[in-house]
Scaffold this motif. Structure first.
Motif, PDB file in Angstrom:
ATOM      1  N   UNK A 136       0.965  -0.806  -0.030  1.00 29.59           N
ATOM      2  CA  UNK A 136       0.141  -0.032  -0.414  1.00 29.59           C
ATOM      3  C   UNK A 136       0.638   1.558   0.465  1.00 29.59           C
ATOM      4  N   UNK A 137       0.160   2.563   0.129  1.00 31.10           N
ATOM      5  CA  UNK A 137       1.154   3.545  -0.184  1.00 31.10           C
ATOM      6  C   UNK A 137       0.255   4.383   0.729  1.00 31.10           C
TER       7      UNK A 137
ATOM      8  N   UNK B 224       4.385   0.646   4.362  1.00 35.39           N
ATOM      9  CA  UNK B 224       3.989   1.547   3.260  1.00 35.39           C
ATOM     10  C   UNK B 224       5.348   2.279   2.082  1.00 35.39           C
ATOM     11  N   UNK B 225       4.137   2.098   1.308  1.00 32.14           N
ATOM     12  CA  UNK B 225       5.747   3.334   0.268  1.00 32.14           C
ATOM     13  C   UNK B 225       4.892   4.825   0.582  1.00 32.14           C
ATOM     14  N   UNK B 226       6.159   5.521   0.480  1.00 32.41           N
ATOM     15  CA  UNK B 226       5.212   6.536   1.244  1.00 32.41           C
ATOM     16  C   UNK B 226       5.749   7.780   0.509  1.00 32.41           C
ATOM     17  N   UNK B 227       4.622   8.667  -0.044  1.00 35.07           N
ATOM     18  CA  UNK B 227       5.246   9.943  -1.112  1.00 35.07           C
ATOM     19  C   UNK B 227       5.568  10.807   0.212  1.00 35.07           C
ATOM     20  N   UNK B 228       6.496  11.481   0.371  1.00 36.57           N
ATOM     21  CA  UNK B 228       6.930  12.661   0.857  1.00 36.57           C
ATOM     22  C   UNK B 228       6.496  14.442   0.479  1.00 36.57           C
ATOM     23  N   UNK B 229       5.868  14.621   0.425  1.00 37.17           N
ATOM     24  CA  UNK B 229       5.703  16.615  -0.225  1.00 37.17           C
ATOM     25  C   UNK B 229       6.028  17.298   0.843  1.00 37.17           C
TER      26      UNK B 229
ATOM     27  N   UNK C 217      13.225   2.096   5.886  1.00 36.76           N
ATOM     28  CA  UNK C 217      12.330   1.298   6.003  1.00 36.76           C
ATOM     29  C   UNK C 217      11.438   0.842   4.590  1.00 36.76           C
ATOM     30  N   UNK C 218      11.586   2.167   3.498  1.00 39.86           N
ATOM     31  CA  UNK C 218      10.594   1.410   2.406  1.00 39.86           C
ATOM     32  C   UNK C 218      11.321   2.152   1.150  1.00 39.86           C
TER      33      UNK C 218
ATOM     34  N   UNK D 133      -3.492   4.719  -2.503  1.00 35.20           N
ATOM     35  CA  UNK D 133      -4.410   3.272  -1.134  1.00 35.20           C
ATOM     36  C   UNK D 133      -4.752   5.011   0.105  1.00 35.20           C
ATOM     37  N   UNK D 134      -4.077   6.006   0.802  1.00 33.63           N
ATOM     38  CA  UNK D 134      -4.020   6.431   1.841  1.00 33.63           C
ATOM     39  C   UNK D 134      -3.353   8.099   1.015  1.00 33.63           C
ATOM     40  N   UNK D 135      -4.156   8.970   1.509  1.00 30.99           N
ATOM     41  CA  UNK D 135      -3.576  10.550   1.970  1.00 30.99           C
ATOM     42  C   UNK D 135      -4.263  11.539   3.121  1.00 30.99           C
TER      43      UNK D 135
END
Length: 244
Positions: free
Chosen positions: A3-4, A27-32, A50-51, A82-84
């Motif tokens: 999941x991201x 989780x795969x994390x999109x760092x904004x 970790x990812x 998947x998650x915001x």
């Protein structure tokens, strides 16, 4: 496939803690980030411990073209979301009588409009797969108000109303939308307060201690999990009992 999660405003504070917490939990994390590139790179470096499939996106969440470009990158990189976590926010405190129209609108643009724009784009990706979770960062101030923060309180109260309305709109698509309302959280800002001010703030908290950024991160992780699959349209207060 992992999941991201997209965490806006992830270069420091609560956003950084959430990004690291989700990475630790697979989780795969999109760092904004918007302007703090080096701080965001520092967050990404910790996240990648970790990812490894995590990445960085930049943009002003109050600008539609920036947000659309952010989500274009997310779609091209992952094909889904998947998650915001709508965490980006600013403060420009002053008494209402002294507050400029610009300072009022700047806070509303980032805190409220930014949440709307990111949620709108995230909805498009989540509706396609008929699942997803959005978590909006509100505040105890949006529930009870605070002297010198009419703009901030208004923006966070708006986020709460937005959360409840969007939860109703997206429920049939199995997309959950909740908000977290932190109380006094120990950050760089609270570290700079005088002991007298800290004492006065703590007197309002039954647990007699400030919360930590990890407290908020753990709440977000729970809301994003299957353990919270029947929770939507809610405002979860994390404030040590300050407001009941």
């Amino acid at each position: 496939m992992n999941k991201n999660v997209l965490v806006t405003g992830a270069s420091r504070g609560i956003g950084k803690a959430i990004a690291i917490c989700f990475a630790k939990n697979g989780y795969d994390v999109i760092v904004h980030y918007n302007g703090s590139q080096q701080a965001a790179l520092d967050t990404l470096e910790q996240v990648k411990q970790y990812s490894s499939n995590s990445t960085l996106v930049q943009g002003n969440v109050s600008r539609q073209e920036d947000v659309q470009q952010m989500f274009k990158v997310i779609k091209e990189t992952y094909g889904k979301l998947d998650v915001l976590i709508n965490n980006s926010g600013i403060t420009k405190d002053n008494l209402c009588l002294r507050m400029s129209e610009q300072d009022f609108m700047d806070v509303m643009e980032v805190n409220c409009k930014g949440t709307f724009l990111c949620s709108k784009e995230a909805s498009k990706l989540m509706i396609r797969k008929k699942s997803g979770c959005m978590i909006n960062m509100a505040s105890v101030v949006g529930l009870c108000g605070n002297v010198g923060q009419t703009n901030y309180a208004a923006s966070k109260a708006a986020v709460i109303g937005f959360t409840k309305s969007l939860a109703k709109e997206l429920g049939l698509r199995h997309i959950r939308v909740n908000a977290i309302a932190p109380g006094f959280i120990q950050t760089q800002m609270t570290d700079q307060l005088s002991e007298e001010v800290k004492k006065q703030m703590l007197s309002q908290i039954p647990l007699q201690e400030f919360g930590t950024v990890e407290d908020i991160a753990q709440c977000a992780l729970f809301l994003a999990s299957e353990n919270a699959k029947y929770i939507t349209g809610q405002v979860i207060q994390v404030n040590g009992g300050m407001l009941m």
